[in-house]
Design a protein around this motif. Structure first.
Motif, short mmCIF file in Angstrom:
data_model
loop_
_atom_site.label_atom_id
_atom_site.label_comp_id
_atom_site.label_asym_id
_atom_site.label_seq_id
_atom_site.Cartn_x
_atom_site.Cartn_y
_atom_site.Cartn_z
N UNK A 83 -0.84 -7.53 1.79
CA UNK A 83 -1.49 -7.57 3.10
C UNK A 83 -2.84 -8.27 3.10
N UNK A 84 -3.41 -8.51 1.91
CA UNK A 84 -4.72 -9.18 1.84
C UNK A 84 -4.62 -10.68 2.12
N UNK A 92 -8.07 -15.33 -1.23
CA UNK A 92 -8.96 -14.62 -2.14
C UNK A 92 -8.82 -13.12 -1.92
N UNK A 93 -8.56 -12.38 -2.98
CA UNK A 93 -8.34 -10.95 -2.90
C UNK A 93 -6.88 -10.57 -2.73
N UNK A 94 -6.02 -11.55 -2.49
CA UNK A 94 -4.60 -11.29 -2.26
C UNK A 94 -3.80 -11.34 -3.56
N UNK A 112 0.13 -12.27 -9.58
CA UNK A 112 -1.10 -13.07 -9.56
C UNK A 112 -2.01 -12.53 -8.47
N UNK A 113 -3.22 -12.12 -8.86
CA UNK A 113 -4.21 -11.62 -7.88
C UNK A 113 -5.42 -12.54 -7.89
N UNK A 114 -5.70 -13.14 -6.73
CA UNK A 114 -6.73 -14.16 -6.62
C UNK A 114 -8.12 -13.56 -6.44
N UNK A 115 -9.12 -14.27 -6.99
CA UNK A 115 -10.51 -13.83 -6.94
C UNK A 115 -11.38 -14.93 -6.34
#
Length: 230
Positions: A83-84, A92-94, A112-115
């Protein structure tokens, strides 16, 4: 927030050299660090592409068809964003989940979690590189592979880190990619997996560069950027 797990033994400033045009000691290859982490470096030329196009792509792709445009051989299944992710706005954050092969390595699930890109570099380094024109985009994430990926309290995979840095050039862009793969649950990452990831990364962005400009310009929000062909 630190992009790098404590077990990696890596300081954020260690990747600052990726932001400079000067050649790196390893542009494409693998090496095993004293901590046991395997570093995978990949350099890919992206003719006719720009950093803004890749930024747009990460905000837009959300189907199996998109994944096959990106890599028609290795990419198997898009399992969805959380949902991010906000289509057309932010990644970013998803977190995204997918299934893909790594060269000759059979298909495997990926998380994969983006920053925020600034987390990969020393304070101020990314913004300064963008101001100089040495970078046009950085895409960074924590990554994990397998059916049971271990996550920390924030939802970040503990297995690895992914850093992509784009630098626009007169012919298009240059993409530098760096993957840091740590020992997972006591198991050392084999060289074959690292080399498969190198092959996969080079191939997927090579494929994407062939179609990305047209996909980008087909979006009505980018019509003012379309070059004349006649």
């Amino acid at each position: 927030m630190s992009l790098f797990p404590n077990t990696f033994g890596i300081a954020a400033g260690a990747l600052d050299a990726m932001l400079a045009p000067a050649p790196l000691r390893i542009e494409s290859g693998i090496e095993r660090l004293p901590s046991g982490v395997v570093r995978v470096a990949v350099r890919t030329d992206l003719p006719n592409c720009k950093g803004r196009m890749l930024d747009w792509w990460f905000k837009e792709f959300d189907t199996n068809e998109h994944l096959l445009m990106w890599h028609p051989v290795d990419h198997v299944e898009h399992r969805g964003w959380d949902a991010q992710w906000r289509k057309g706005q932010s990644y970013v954050g998803a977190t995204i989940r997918a299934v893909e092969s790594l060269g000759d390595i059979p298909p495997v699930a990926a998380v994969i979690r983006f920053h925020d890109p600034r987390e990969a570099f020393s304070p101020g380094a990314y913004d300064a590189a963008c101001d100089r024109g040495d970078a046009s985009l950085a895409v960074i994430a924590r990554i994990g592979f397998g059916d049971d990926v271990e996550l920390d309290a924030a939802g970040d995979p503990l297995q690895g880190v992914m850093v992509h840095v784009v630098r626009d050039t007169p012919f298009g862009a240059v993409l530098r990619s760096c993957f840091l793969l740590g020992p997972a649950r006591g198991h050392v990452v084999p060289d074959a997996v690292a080399l498969g990831l190198l092959q996969h990364c080079s191939s997927e962005f090579g494929y994407l560069s062939r179609c990305l400009p047209s996909l980008y310009w087909a979006d009505p929000v980018n019509r003012a950027d379309v070059p004349a062909m006649w």
